[in-house]
Scaffold this active site. Structure first.
Site, mmCIF file in Angstrom:
data_model
loop_
_atom_site.group_PDB
_atom_site.id
_atom_site.type_symbol
_atom_site.label_atom_id
_atom_site.label_comp_id
_atom_site.label_asym_id
_atom_site.label_seq_id
_atom_site.Cartn_x
_atom_site.Cartn_y
_atom_site.Cartn_z
ATOM 1 N N GLU A 104 3.718 12.827 -15.076
ATOM 2 C CA GLU A 104 5.028 12.855 -15.731
ATOM 3 C C GLU A 104 4.881 12.905 -17.244
ATOM 4 O O GLU A 104 5.594 13.661 -17.929
ATOM 5 C CB GLU A 104 5.833 11.626 -15.304
ATOM 6 C CG GLU A 104 6.308 11.689 -13.859
ATOM 7 C CD GLU A 104 6.719 10.344 -13.291
ATOM 8 O OE1 GLU A 104 7.335 10.328 -12.219
ATOM 9 O OE2 GLU A 104 6.407 9.303 -13.931
ATOM 10 N N HIS A 157 10.159 -13.013 2.094
ATOM 11 C CA HIS A 157 9.224 -13.537 3.090
ATOM 12 C C HIS A 157 9.658 -14.922 3.576
ATOM 13 O O HIS A 157 10.442 -15.628 2.922
ATOM 14 C CB HIS A 157 7.814 -13.630 2.490
ATOM 15 C CG HIS A 157 7.751 -14.547 1.296
ATOM 16 N ND1 HIS A 157 7.677 -15.918 1.413
ATOM 17 C CD2 HIS A 157 7.753 -14.281 -0.035
ATOM 18 C CE1 HIS A 157 7.634 -16.465 0.205
ATOM 19 N NE2 HIS A 157 7.690 -15.484 -0.702
ATOM 20 N N GLU A 194 4.803 -10.354 -6.154
ATOM 21 C CA GLU A 194 5.524 -11.343 -6.950
ATOM 22 C C GLU A 194 4.955 -11.400 -8.365
ATOM 23 O O GLU A 194 3.842 -10.933 -8.630
ATOM 24 C CB GLU A 194 5.431 -12.717 -6.265
ATOM 25 C CG GLU A 194 6.148 -13.864 -6.982
ATOM 26 C CD GLU A 194 7.641 -13.624 -7.172
ATOM 27 O OE1 GLU A 194 7.990 -12.770 -8.026
ATOM 28 O OE2 GLU A 194 8.448 -14.298 -6.509
#
Length: 413
Positions: free
Chosen positions: A53, A217, A293
Site C-alpha cells: 500500500e 473469551h 490483547e
C-alpha cells in the site's frame, strides 16, 4: 499567479499471503474533469499488504511530480488503507521498521502542504485495486504489468463524495446509510424544478454487510481477581467456569446458525473459546495476530490496586492519555487502536457480505465499538464487557458501521 491544479491520487496495494506475492496500483485523476491522467502498477515480489500500500502511494505521488514538475498542484490522496491514511496524516505513530522509510519517502515527493489524505471504502477504490491485482497476476505469470493490458480504466470515474448529514444518533445504521447513498447518487448537476424525493424504498441496496460477532473469551483464573491479563503475561488457559461459558456460547451460536467464519486471537484463552464454538459448528479457526490483547508490560498479573501502589504516576498518565503506555514497554491504547483498525480493515475485505465470529479480548472489542461509534478514547473506560459476552458490529459497503449489540450475556443464564 494561477491557482494550483486540483488532482486526485487513488492508490492501493495487496499481498496474497501477507506477506506473499505483492503488487500495487495507482491512478492520477484530474479532479475537475475526472480525466485519468496516469496509471501505474508493479509486481514487487514478496511483501506485506502495508508495504504494498505504501509503494502504491509512492508511485501515485511520483506520477504527479513527473506529470507536473513545474506546476503548483493540490493532491487529494484517497486510499482504503486506514493505516496509511492515518499515519501519513500524522494522527498515528509509525513504529514498524518497514513502514518508516516508506512513509518518509512518500512525504518527501511533494510539499507536505499540497497533499491531503482521505480514507475511502474499498468499494470506492476499485480502479487502483484492479491495477494492483493486475500487477500481481502479471507477477504470477513471471512478468510485469503493462498499460496496454489494463482494464482498470473501465471503472467509473470518481465523483465528489456526499457531505455527511447532521442527523440523529443511529444515522450510520443500514437504512440511513442507504438513504444517504441514494441522495448522493440522485443529486443532479443542476437544481431540479422540484425537490428530489428519496425514501426507504428508493434507496439503493448496499448488499449484505461484513458482520463481526465479537465474543470475549471465557474466564481464566485471573479474571475474577480482576488482574491485568494481556499479551505480555502468562497466557493463562480457561478455568472450569471459562470452559462452561465457552460451551454455552457454542450452543447459542449453533442454535442461531448465522456464523460462517471463525477468527481468533492467538492467546490461549481465546483459542480454547474459539475451538469450543468451532467444534460445535464444524468450522475451522483462523488465527489473527491483530486481535491479541494489549501488552500491559510490568502490570501483567497485577490488580489495579497493586499497579496504583507500585506505579502510581505511570497509571495516572495511562488513564489520562491514549498515548501513554503501561510501565515497562507495554502498548498504549493509541497503538492498540492502530493495530485493531488495520486488522478490522483486512477482515472487512476478507469477509464482505459474511458473518464472522471474532474471538478476542476486552480492549480489542471495546476499540472496535469505539471506532464504529466515532467515540473518543476515554469511552474505553465507560464500557462493561463480561467474560464470554457477545457484541456485534456490521460494516456496510459505503464505509459506515452499525453497532447492533453490546455485552450480551443472555446465553450464559
Amino acid at each position: 499567479m494561477s491557482a494550483p491544479r486540483q488532482l486526485v491520487v487513488e492508490a492501493d496495494g495487496g499481498s496474497r499471503g501477507n506477506p506473499g506475492p505483492a503488487g500495487y496500483g495507482a491512478v492520477v485523476i484530474d479532479q475537475e474533469t475526472a480525466q485519468v491522467l496516469a496509471e501505474t502498477a508493479e509486481y514487487i515480489g514478496v511483501a506485506s499488504n502495508n508495504v504494498a500500500e505504501y509503494r502504491g502511494l509512492i508511485a501515485g505521488l511520483t506520477a504527479v511530480r513527473d506529470l507536473f514538475p513545474d506546476t503548483a498542484v493540490r493532491v487529494r490522496v484517497r486510499m482504503d488503507s486506514k493505516l496509511v491514511v492515518e499515519q501519513m496524516s500524522g494522527r498515528w505513530k509509525i513504529k514498524h521498521p518497514d513502514m518508516k522509510p516508506l512513509a518518509a519517502e512518500a512525504a518527501g515527493i511533494l510539499p507536505a502542504a499540497s497533499v491531503t489524505y482521505e480514507w475511502i471504502p474499498r468499494a470506492e477504490n476499485k480502479h487502483a485495486d484492479r491495477l494492483a491485482n493486475e500487477a500481481m497476476d502479471a507477477g504470477k505469470r513471471g512478468g510485469q504489468w503493462e498499460p496496454s493490458s489494463s482494464t482498470a480504466a473501465l471503472d467509473t470515474p470518481p465523483t465528489a463524495r456526499a457531505p455527511e448529514p447532521a442527523g440523529p444518533p443511529g444515522d450510520a445504521a443500514a437504512g440511513a446509510a442507504k438513504v444517504r447513498a441514494a441522495m448522493a447518487s440522485a443529486r443532479p448537476a443542476q437544481a431540479p424544478a422540484a425537490p428530489v424525493q428519496v425514501g426507504w424504498a428508493s434507496a439503493p441496496d448496499l448488499g449484505a454487510p461484513a458482520t463481526f460477532v465479537l465474543l470475549r473469551h471465557g474466564e481464566t483464573v485471573l479474571t475474577p481477581e480482576k488482574r491485568f491479563s494481556g499479551s505480555g503475561g502468562s497466557d493463562p488457559e480457561l478455568s472450569a467456569t471459562g470452559r462452561h461459558q465457552a460451551a454455552c456460547a457454542a450452543e447459542a451460536f449453533a442454535a442461531r446458525g448465522t456464523v460462517q467464519e471463525i477468527v481468533s486471537s492467538p492467546l490461549r484463552r481465546c483459542r480454547e473459546t474459539a475451538a469450543a464454538v468451532a467444534d460445535r459448528l464444524g468450522l475451522e479457526v483462523r488465527i489473527e495476530e491483530g486481535l491479541r490483547e494489549t501488552d500491559f508490560g510490568a502490570w501483567e498479573g497485577l490488580t489495579f490496586a497493586e499497579v496504583r501502589e507500585r506505579f502510581g504516576s505511570d497509571l495516572s498518565a495511562w488513564l489520562a492519555s491514549p498515548d501513554a503506555a503501561p510501565t515497562g514497554g507495554g502498548e498504549s491504547f493509541a497503538e492498540v487502536a492502530e493495530r485493531v483498525a488495520a486488522t478490522r480493515d483486512r477482515l472487512i475485505a476478507a469477509y464482505a457480505g459474511r458473518t464472522a465470529l471474532l474471538v478476542t479480548h476486552v480492549t480489542p472489542i471495546k476499540t472496535l465499538v469505539r471506532l464504529a461509534l466515532g467515540a473518543p478514547p476515554e469511552s474505553l473506560f465507560r464500557m462493561e464487557l463480561a467474560p464470554a459476552s457477545v457484541s456485534t458490529v456490521a460494516y456496510y459497503a459505503d464505509g459506515n458501521p452499525s453497532l447492533r449489540l453490546l455485552n450480551d450475556t443472555s446465553h450464559l443464564r
